[in-house]
Scaffold this motif. Structure first.
Motif, mmCIF file in Angstrom:
data_model
loop_
_atom_site.group_PDB
_atom_site.id
_atom_site.type_symbol
_atom_site.label_atom_id
_atom_site.label_comp_id
_atom_site.label_asym_id
_atom_site.label_seq_id
_atom_site.Cartn_x
_atom_site.Cartn_y
_atom_site.Cartn_z
ATOM 1 N N HIS A 75 16.931 7.510 2.687
ATOM 2 C CA HIS A 75 17.682 7.003 3.841
ATOM 3 C C HIS A 75 17.338 5.534 4.072
ATOM 4 O O HIS A 75 16.291 5.054 3.635
ATOM 5 N N VAL A 76 18.194 4.866 4.818
ATOM 6 C CA VAL A 76 17.883 3.550 5.372
ATOM 7 C C VAL A 76 17.261 3.802 6.739
ATOM 8 O O VAL A 76 17.781 4.608 7.521
ATOM 9 N N LEU A 77 16.169 3.152 7.025
ATOM 10 C CA LEU A 77 15.537 3.301 8.333
ATOM 11 C C LEU A 77 15.998 2.205 9.292
ATOM 12 O O LEU A 77 16.520 2.493 10.364
ATOM 13 N N ARG A 78 15.811 0.945 8.898
ATOM 14 C CA ARG A 78 16.166 -0.179 9.776
ATOM 15 C C ARG A 78 16.389 -1.443 8.950
ATOM 16 O O ARG A 78 15.889 -1.565 7.843
ATOM 17 N N ILE A 79 17.080 -2.364 9.567
ATOM 18 C CA ILE A 79 17.184 -3.727 9.050
ATOM 19 C C ILE A 79 16.630 -4.612 10.157
ATOM 20 O O ILE A 79 17.108 -4.574 11.289
ATOM 21 N N SER A 80 15.583 -5.369 9.830
ATOM 22 C CA SER A 80 14.859 -6.128 10.839
ATOM 23 C C SER A 80 14.803 -7.599 10.487
ATOM 24 O O SER A 80 14.749 -7.959 9.311
ATOM 25 N N LYS A 81 14.770 -8.412 11.519
ATOM 26 C CA LYS A 81 14.519 -9.845 11.367
ATOM 27 C C LYS A 81 13.125 -10.096 11.916
ATOM 28 O O LYS A 81 12.788 -9.630 13.006
ATOM 29 N N TYR A 82 12.328 -10.806 11.146
ATOM 30 C CA TYR A 82 10.974 -11.136 11.576
ATOM 31 C C TYR A 82 10.730 -12.613 11.299
ATOM 32 O O TYR A 82 11.040 -13.107 10.210
ATOM 33 N N ILE A 83 10.176 -13.312 12.272
ATOM 34 C CA ILE A 83 9.813 -14.720 12.098
ATOM 35 C C ILE A 83 8.291 -14.792 12.127
ATOM 36 O O ILE A 83 7.662 -14.458 13.138
ATOM 37 N N ALA A 84 7.709 -15.203 11.013
ATOM 38 C CA ALA A 84 6.249 -15.296 10.916
ATOM 39 C C ALA A 84 5.756 -16.367 11.886
ATOM 40 O O ALA A 84 6.176 -17.521 11.797
ATOM 41 N N PRO A 85 4.877 -16.004 12.805
ATOM 42 C CA PRO A 85 4.464 -16.961 13.833
ATOM 43 C C PRO A 85 3.675 -18.148 13.297
ATOM 44 O O PRO A 85 3.742 -19.230 13.867
ATOM 45 N N HIS A 86 2.957 -17.977 12.180
ATOM 46 C CA HIS A 86 2.112 -19.066 11.676
ATOM 47 C C HIS A 86 2.885 -20.156 10.947
ATOM 48 O O HIS A 86 2.423 -21.289 10.877
ATOM 49 N N ASN A 87 4.069 -19.829 10.391
ATOM 50 C CA ASN A 87 4.801 -20.862 9.645
ATOM 51 C C ASN A 87 6.307 -20.864 9.878
ATOM 52 O O ASN A 87 7.012 -21.680 9.301
ATOM 53 N N GLY A 88 6.819 -19.940 10.681
ATOM 54 C CA GLY A 88 8.247 -19.912 10.982
ATOM 55 C C GLY A 88 9.123 -19.325 9.892
ATOM 56 O O GLY A 88 10.350 -19.361 10.009
ATOM 57 N N THR A 89 8.531 -18.781 8.837
ATOM 58 C CA THR A 89 9.337 -18.182 7.773
ATOM 59 C C THR A 89 10.127 -17.005 8.337
ATOM 60 O O THR A 89 9.579 -16.160 9.039
ATOM 61 N N VAL A 90 11.427 -16.971 8.024
ATOM 62 C CA VAL A 90 12.316 -15.913 8.502
ATOM 63 C C VAL A 90 12.469 -14.873 7.398
ATOM 64 O O VAL A 90 12.766 -15.214 6.256
ATOM 65 N N TYR A 91 12.268 -13.614 7.770
ATOM 66 C CA TYR A 91 12.415 -12.498 6.837
ATOM 67 C C TYR A 91 13.490 -11.559 7.361
ATOM 68 O O TYR A 91 13.482 -11.205 8.541
ATOM 69 N N TYR A 92 14.398 -11.158 6.488
ATOM 70 C CA TYR A 92 15.302 -10.046 6.760
ATOM 71 C C TYR A 92 14.818 -8.902 5.888
ATOM 72 O O TYR A 92 14.823 -9.003 4.663
ATOM 73 N N ARG A 93 14.392 -7.837 6.536
ATOM 74 C CA ARG A 93 13.741 -6.725 5.833
ATOM 75 C C ARG A 93 14.567 -5.455 5.996
ATOM 76 O O ARG A 93 14.860 -5.040 7.108
ATOM 77 N N THR A 94 14.939 -4.864 4.863
ATOM 78 C CA THR A 94 15.565 -3.546 4.863
ATOM 79 C C THR A 94 14.475 -2.540 4.574
ATOM 80 O O THR A 94 13.818 -2.599 3.532
ATOM 81 N N THR A 95 14.266 -1.633 5.523
ATOM 82 C CA THR A 95 13.249 -0.605 5.359
ATOM 83 C C THR A 95 13.931 0.712 5.034
ATOM 84 O O THR A 95 14.848 1.137 5.739
ATOM 85 N N PHE A 96 13.459 1.332 3.967
ATOM 86 C CA PHE A 96 13.966 2.624 3.521
ATOM 87 C C PHE A 96 12.959 3.712 3.845
ATOM 88 O O PHE A 96 11.752 3.459 3.934
ATOM 89 N N ILE A 97 13.458 4.915 3.997
ATOM 90 C CA ILE A 97 12.622 6.114 3.994
ATOM 91 C C ILE A 97 12.678 6.619 2.556
ATOM 92 O O ILE A 97 13.757 6.687 1.963
ATOM 93 N N ALA A 98 11.522 6.921 1.983
ATOM 94 C CA ALA A 98 11.493 7.373 0.596
ATOM 95 C C ALA A 98 10.571 8.575 0.460
ATOM 96 O O ALA A 98 9.666 8.795 1.270
ATOM 97 N N GLU A 99 10.821 9.322 -0.590
ATOM 98 C CA GLU A 99 10.012 10.482 -0.940
ATOM 99 C C GLU A 99 9.123 10.095 -2.120
ATOM 100 O O GLU A 99 9.593 9.524 -3.108
ATOM 101 N N ALA A 100 7.832 10.386 -2.000
ATOM 102 C CA ALA A 100 6.909 10.160 -3.113
ATOM 103 C C ALA A 100 7.135 11.251 -4.147
ATOM 104 O O ALA A 100 7.127 12.435 -3.822
ATOM 105 N N LEU A 101 7.362 10.866 -5.400
ATOM 106 C CA LEU A 101 7.641 11.826 -6.464
ATOM 107 C C LEU A 101 6.384 12.175 -7.257
ATOM 108 O O LEU A 101 6.002 13.330 -7.351
ATOM 109 N N HIS A 102 5.770 11.176 -7.865
ATOM 110 C CA HIS A 102 4.516 11.398 -8.587
ATOM 111 C C HIS A 102 3.773 10.080 -8.733
ATOM 112 O O HIS A 102 4.372 9.004 -8.683
ATOM 113 N N HIS A 103 2.468 10.200 -8.903
ATOM 114 C CA HIS A 103 1.590 9.031 -8.947
ATOM 115 C C HIS A 103 1.140 8.771 -10.379
ATOM 116 O O HIS A 103 0.806 9.697 -11.115
ATOM 117 N N ASP A 104 1.131 7.513 -10.768
ATOM 118 C CA ASP A 104 0.630 7.092 -12.073
ATOM 119 C C ASP A 104 -0.621 6.261 -11.841
ATOM 120 O O ASP A 104 -0.545 5.065 -11.543
#
Length: 156
Positions: A75-104
């Motif tokens: 699923h898609v969880l959220r789409i967020s805008k975040y501005i890093a306070p220390h340098n003003g860098t703008v991030y657009y972040r798409t967060t997904f919900i995911a299922e862990a399948l197996h570990h390597d």
């Protein structure tokens, strides 16, 4: 989308496009402990979109590179805008919900990643001052509230 305002640095354009995954198993969430700005912080497996890559491909790649876990976004969880306070860098972040399948366990983790670990929400709240950004806990809280959208929301 939630904007995090900053008093220190003006927003820097163009924005960075990033992805992250919330992965939960038996009440614990997959996080990474990584070095950022010279200190150890906790984050969801996350990173930047690469050229010619879909958001879903980026999400699966970042989880694998940072944790050694193969995953499947559900699923898609959220789409967020975040501005890093220390340098003003703008991030657009798409967060997904995911299922862990197996570990390597033989896969090396990305540079800067100290370890992957599973933490419950209370442990994460206790480490709030060590979260890479407020989005880490916000995303988990939205997940726990049942927020989710179909993957078809993304057209890439």
């Amino acid at each position: 989308m939630q904007a995090v305002e900053t008093d220190s640095a003006p927003p820097q354009w163009p924005p960075h496009i990033t992805v992250a995954c919330v992965i939960e198993q038996q009440g614990k969430f997959l996080l990474v402990e990584e070095t950022s700005g010279g200190r150890l912080v906790f984050n969801q497996p996350a990173g930047h979109l690469e050229p010619n890559e879909s958001l879903l491909e980026a999400a699966k790649r970042e989880v694998l590179e940072e944790t050694g876990w193969h995953c499947q976004p559900t699923h898609v969880l959220r789409i967020s805008k975040y501005i890093a306070p220390h340098n003003g860098t703008v991030y657009y972040r798409t967060t997904f919900i995911a299922e862990a399948l197996h570990h390597d366990s033989n896969l090396p983790l990305d540079a800067g990643i100290e370890r992957a670990l599973w933490m419950d929400v209370d442990e994460i709240k206790q480490q709030q001052c060590k979260l890479r950004s407020p989005l880490v806990l916000e995303d988990i809280e939205h997940y726990l509230q049942g927020e989710r959208y179909p993957l078809s929301l993304i057209n890439d």
